[in-house]
Structures are given as structure tokens and as C-alpha cells.
Design a protein around this motif. Structure first.
Motif, PDB file in Angstrom:
ATOM      1  N   THR A 240     -10.157   0.854  -6.335  1.00 15.10           N
ATOM      2  CA  THR A 240      -9.622   1.593  -5.197  1.00 15.10           C
ATOM      3  C   THR A 240      -9.195   0.589  -4.134  1.00 15.10           C
ATOM      4  O   THR A 240      -9.541  -0.597  -4.201  1.00 15.10           O
ATOM      5  CB  THR A 240     -10.670   2.541  -4.610  1.00 15.10           C
ATOM      6  N   ILE A 241      -8.473   1.059  -3.135  1.00 15.28           N
ATOM      7  CA  ILE A 241      -8.038   0.147  -2.081  1.00 15.28           C
ATOM      8  C   ILE A 241      -9.209  -0.345  -1.244  1.00 15.28           C
ATOM      9  O   ILE A 241      -9.089  -1.310  -0.492  1.00 15.28           O
ATOM     10  CB  ILE A 241      -6.965   0.785  -1.167  1.00 15.28           C
ATOM     11  N   GLY A 242     -10.372   0.286  -1.402  1.00 13.13           N
ATOM     12  CA  GLY A 242     -11.579  -0.210  -0.754  1.00 13.13           C
ATOM     13  C   GLY A 242     -12.317  -1.231  -1.588  1.00 13.13           C
ATOM     14  O   GLY A 242     -13.290  -1.819  -1.134  1.00 13.13           O
ATOM     15  N   GLY A 243     -11.844  -1.442  -2.829  1.00 14.94           N
ATOM     16  CA  GLY A 243     -12.467  -2.427  -3.700  1.00 14.94           C
ATOM     17  C   GLY A 243     -13.435  -1.856  -4.710  1.00 14.94           C
ATOM     18  O   GLY A 243     -13.950  -2.581  -5.561  1.00 14.94           O
TER      19      GLY A 243
ATOM     20  N   ASP B  73       0.837  -1.194   0.000  1.00 13.74           N
ATOM     21  CA  ASP B  73       0.000   0.000   0.000  1.00 13.74           C
ATOM     22  C   ASP B  73       0.879   1.254   0.000  1.00 13.74           C
ATOM     23  O   ASP B  73       1.928   1.293   0.659  1.00 13.74           O
ATOM     24  CB  ASP B  73      -0.906   0.000   1.235  1.00 13.74           C
ATOM     25  N   ARG B  74       0.462   2.274  -0.753  1.00 12.97           N
ATOM     26  CA  ARG B  74       1.246   3.510  -0.831  1.00 12.97           C
ATOM     27  C   ARG B  74       1.332   4.222   0.507  1.00 12.97           C
ATOM     28  O   ARG B  74       2.239   5.019   0.738  1.00 12.97           O
ATOM     29  CB  ARG B  74       0.652   4.435  -1.886  1.00 12.97           C
TER      30      ARG B  74
ATOM     31  N   ALA C 277       0.274  -1.629  -7.091  1.00 16.46           N
ATOM     32  CA  ALA C 277      -0.299  -0.447  -6.455  1.00 16.46           C
ATOM     33  C   ALA C 277       0.189   0.784  -7.206  1.00 16.46           C
ATOM     34  O   ALA C 277       1.385   0.969  -7.406  1.00 16.46           O
ATOM     35  CB  ALA C 277       0.120  -0.376  -4.989  1.00 16.46           C
ATOM     36  N   ALA C 278      -0.749   1.626  -7.633  1.00 19.90           N
ATOM     37  CA  ALA C 278      -0.421   2.828  -8.395  1.00 19.90           C
ATOM     38  C   ALA C 278      -0.093   3.981  -7.455  1.00 19.90           C
ATOM     39  O   ALA C 278      -0.505   3.997  -6.284  1.00 19.90           O
ATOM     40  CB  ALA C 278      -1.596   3.205  -9.294  1.00 19.90           C
ATOM     41  N   PRO C 279       0.638   4.990  -7.947  1.00 18.81           N
ATOM     42  CA  PRO C 279       0.937   6.160  -7.109  1.00 18.81           C
ATOM     43  C   PRO C 279      -0.294   6.870  -6.582  1.00 18.81           C
ATOM     44  O   PRO C 279      -0.242   7.506  -5.531  1.00 18.81           O
ATOM     45  CB  PRO C 279       1.737   7.071  -8.057  1.00 18.81           C
TER      46      PRO C 279
ATOM     47  N   TYR D  99      -1.072  -6.107   0.181  1.00 20.27           N
ATOM     48  CA  TYR D  99      -2.133  -6.806  -0.532  1.00 20.27           C
ATOM     49  C   TYR D  99      -1.569  -8.052  -1.203  1.00 20.27           C
ATOM     50  O   TYR D  99      -0.421  -8.065  -1.668  1.00 20.27           O
ATOM     51  CB  TYR D  99      -2.756  -5.904  -1.604  1.00 20.27           C
ATOM     52  N   SER D 100      -2.388  -9.085  -1.276  1.00 22.84           N
ATOM     53  CA  SER D 100      -2.039 -10.273  -2.048  1.00 22.84           C
ATOM     54  C   SER D 100      -3.194 -10.619  -2.967  1.00 22.84           C
ATOM     55  O   SER D 100      -4.354 -10.353  -2.664  1.00 22.84           O
ATOM     56  CB  SER D 100      -1.730 -11.469  -1.130  1.00 22.84           C
ATOM     57  N   CYS D 101      -2.840 -11.208  -4.108  1.00 18.25           N
ATOM     58  CA  CYS D 101      -3.839 -11.774  -5.012  1.00 18.25           C
ATOM     59  C   CYS D 101      -3.666 -13.274  -4.915  1.00 18.25           C
ATOM     60  O   CYS D 101      -2.581 -13.795  -5.217  1.00 18.25           O
ATOM     61  CB  CYS D 101      -3.602 -11.263  -6.438  1.00 18.25           C
ATOM     62  N   GLN D 102      -4.711 -14.005  -4.497  1.00 20.89           N
ATOM     63  CA  GLN D 102      -4.530 -15.412  -4.199  1.00 20.89           C
ATOM     64  C   GLN D 102      -5.806 -16.203  -4.422  1.00 20.89           C
ATOM     65  O   GLN D 102      -6.916 -15.682  -4.306  1.00 20.89           O
ATOM     66  CB  GLN D 102      -4.029 -15.593  -2.770  1.00 20.89           C
TER      67      GLN D 102
END
Length: 381
Positions: free
Chosen positions: A200-203, A87-88, A167-169, A97-100
Motif C-alpha cells: 500500500t502507499i503506507g508501506g 501517486d493516483r 502505481a496501480a489504479p 514516489y522514487s525507488c532509490q
């Protein structure tokens, strides 16, 4: 066992267009299929093995297994613990974060949290999730805090599971997905398979093809890497081809990249082109493709513009079957390839994860199984 080893000098040898000499050292060994590499603000390197183990390599070289509850993890073939992203705001929120792939209760059909619109998917007992973890201050443990995004399909064989994550800036997340070898998924607007997603980081959806969904682009086969080019903000994906044409693509919101394997009735037909404008009008062509045979390209990074000599600013792609790095010089507008060179050919076996470290060196993971390593690659002095 995870161990640190020394530095050696490697000169890449290819019949033509070999990269300049490279210096290679081993950061960590004793790993088993480390899928991705991330770097925390304090310099800690984080990797995750496909089987579910997280490993932190602390500044100074000490490596440690990080405790995490992975009891839900679904592991088979190409599926398991895959993409990672820091996370930035990590310095204050300690979020990774993981993608799994994860086990779930089988249902005939599932729907749910893929934005404001329900995205249906066949659910036979497993699904891919983007998961948020809180990292302990001493790196001893990761605590799961939430599922950021669900309903990314994965089949029981784990084929074409995708899971590129970055994760983008601006704080958003990019997710590459695989088509599960399902004929309808790449062109479907109601499946998250065979896509690049933007959230977004909230989904919540962050804008793309279909309002109210996280779909940014479609027509993909198996996207295991998504990367943002420094200085331009351009977003690129790398995806694995069929028997030919692994592709580097410059992403556009709403772009269709032309994979449509539904030519034969009820068959997943991989004889079709990776980009098929004849059957997908307006399909966007690749910036670079491997040709035949495929070299299996799981990851993409951009090298710093300084400190790398002639390779400065190039895109670098890892290859599993091809067992090498491919350095690609792009045109100024980023839409075409100027030249390519190879490095580390047939030296360390299958190569997977890539990450530029804070000092500008390139971190590379091997993907041979059993005693894999994370390598640090620099231009030879």
C-alpha cells in the motif's frame, strides 16, 4: 543543458519482422542516464537521472531541474535514483514516489519495516528504499516526506539493484527488486531481493506469497520494470537475463519464476536457466524470452489499442544491449507470445525508460550517458 529538438521520420530496418515506420521526435536532451519517466495529471513529464537529479519537462517543452535533497543517495553502477511512480491522488496530494539506493549506517545485520514480519538483510552501508516526495506547486522542488518501504538489499557494487516501480489504479505500489548477485536471494522467503513486492502507499503488505510481508512473487533475477496491462488488470514484470533469456513474466500471487543460482556451493552460478523447473518444482515459465544472447531489457509498457495500427495493444520492451524496441503481440489470455517485431534498431543506442503519454504516443529514454534524450515515438502517418 536540456534542449528540445525537431521531428524526423524513421523506418525501422531489421532482417525480418520489422515494425511499421515510426515517427520520432526529441522531447528533451542534455540528460545523463534518465532511468524512468512519469507523467503528472497536468501533463508535466518527470524523469530522474541515476546520479540523483530530478528533471521536470513542463507542457510546452520547458525543462527544469527540480531541487531535492539527495544527500543520502548511493550511486554506483546499476544503483542510484531509479524507478518513479506518480501517486493516483497526485492532483490533491502532490505525491511522487522514487525507488532509490541510499547510504545508511553499516551494521552486521539489519531488520525493519517490511510489513508485520521483520525481514533481515546484510547491511554493509547501503539499502534500497521507496521514498515519498511532495512536489511543489510550481515544480521547483521535491520535499521528502517519508520512507515508504525499506530493507530492499543492494550490494556495495550496485549490481542487480532492480527498482522497477509502478502505481496501480487501486492505489497500491508494485516494486521489482534485484537479487544483488547473491545466490540465496531469489528463492529466499526472508529476503526482499529477487522478488516482486506489492504494498500500500503506507508501506503495508498488499497480499502475496508470505502473509505479513510485501513479497508477491519470487525466483527473479533482476526486475527493473513492472507494468499493469490496461483493460485486464494483469501485472507483468520484465527482468534481465544472464547471458541469455531476458524474460517477460505474467505475475501470480505466490508464483515462483524459477531462478535458482545456488547450484555450485558458495558460488553465484549464472550458468543455470533463468527458469529452472528441474530444481524449482512448479516454476512458472516466461511469456516471452529473448533467447541468446541477452538484449538487456529494463522497461515494459503496453501500447494503446487504437492509433497504433498493427502495433495496437502490443507489449513493448526496451533494450540496452540490443539497442532497440521489441513489440510483442500476446494471446488473448496474455500467457503466450503470438509474434514479435523490432523498431528503432541501432538508431539511438541503448534504450531504457518507457511511458505511454496522454495522447497515446510512447516516450522512450536513451541510456548512453552524457547527452541522453527523451524521445516521443508515434506511428508514421
Amino acid at each position: 543543458m536540456i534542449s528540445a529538438l525537431g521531428v524526423g521520420l524513421l523506418t525501422a530496418v531489421t532482417p525480418a519482422q520489422a515494425a511499421p515506420p515510426l515517427s520520432v521526435s526529441t522531447v528533451a536532451a542534455g540528460l545523463d542516464k534518465p532511468w524512468d519517466i512519469e507523467i503528472a495529471p497536468d501533463g508535466t513529464l518527470i524523469t530522474g537521472e541515476r546520479g540523483g537529479r530530478f528533471v521536470a519537462i513542463r507542457p510546452g517543452g520547458t525543462a527544469q531541474t527540480v531541487r531535492a535533497d539527495q544527500s543520502k543517495l548511493f550511486v554506483t553502477n546499476e544503483a542510484g535514483l531509479m524507478g518513479l511512480a506518480v501517486d493516483r491522488g497526485f492532483a490533491s496530494n502532490r505525491t511522487l514516489y522514487s525507488c532509490q539506493a541510499e547510504k545508511t549506517s553499516p551494521t552486521a545485520f539489519g531488520t525493519g519495516s517490511a510489513g508485520s514480519l521483520p525481514i533481515p538483510f546484510p547491511n554493509s552501508g547501503q539499502v534500497i528504499n521507496v521514498v515519498a516526495w511532495r512536489v511543489a506547486d510550481d515544480w521547483s522542488s521535491f520535499t521528502r516526506t517519508r520512507t515508504v518501504l525499506s530493507n530492499i538489499p543492494v550490494n556495495s557494487g550496485g549490481r542487480h539493484a532492480g527498482c522497477g516501480l509502478t502505481a496501480a489504479p487501486d492505489g497500491t505500489l508494485w516494486v521489482g527488486t534485484g537479487d544483488n548477485a547473491v545466490r540465496s536471494y531469489p528463492q529466499s522467503r526472508t529476503s526482499l531481493g529477487g522478488k516482486v513486492l506489492h504494498i500500500t502507499i503506507g508501506g503495508a503488505p498488499a497480499g502475496g506469497t508470505i502473509p505479513g510481508t510485501p513479497i508477491y512473487s519470487l525466483g527473479h533475477r533482476n526486475v527493473q520494470g513492472v507494468t499493469i496491462q490496461p483493460g485486464t488488470g494483469r501485472v507483468y514484470s520484465i527482468e534481465q537475463g544472464t547471458s541469455r533469456d531476458d524474460e517477460l513474466n505474467l505475475l501470480q500471487a505466490g508464483g515462483n519464476y524459477g531462478y535458482r543460482p545456488d547450484r555450485a556451493p558458495l558460488i553465484y552460478d549464472e550458468s543455470v536457466p533463468m527458469t529452472d523447473p528441474a530444481r524449482v518444482p512448479g516454476a512458472i515459465g516466461a511469456v516471452w524470452s529473448s533467447g541468446a544472447p541477452t538484449i538487456a531489457t529494463p522497461a515494459l509498457e503496453f501500447l494503446p489499442s487504437s492509433g497504433w495500427g498493427a502495433l495496437g495493444g502490443t507489449a513493448v520492451i526496451s533494450a540496452q544491449q540490443g539497442k532497440r524496441l521489441v513489440f510483442i503481440t500476446l494471446t488473448e489470455n496474455g500467457r503466450e507470445t503470438v509474434s514479435t517485431t523490432d523498431g528503432l534498431r541501432d538508431t539511438y543506442g541503448r534504450l531504457r525508460a518507457l511511458k505511454v503519454d496522454r495522447d497515446g504516443s510512447l516516450l522512450v529514454s536513451t541510456d548512453n550517458g552524457g547527452n541522453d534524450r527523451i524521445l516521443r515515438v508515434r506511428p508514421a502517418s
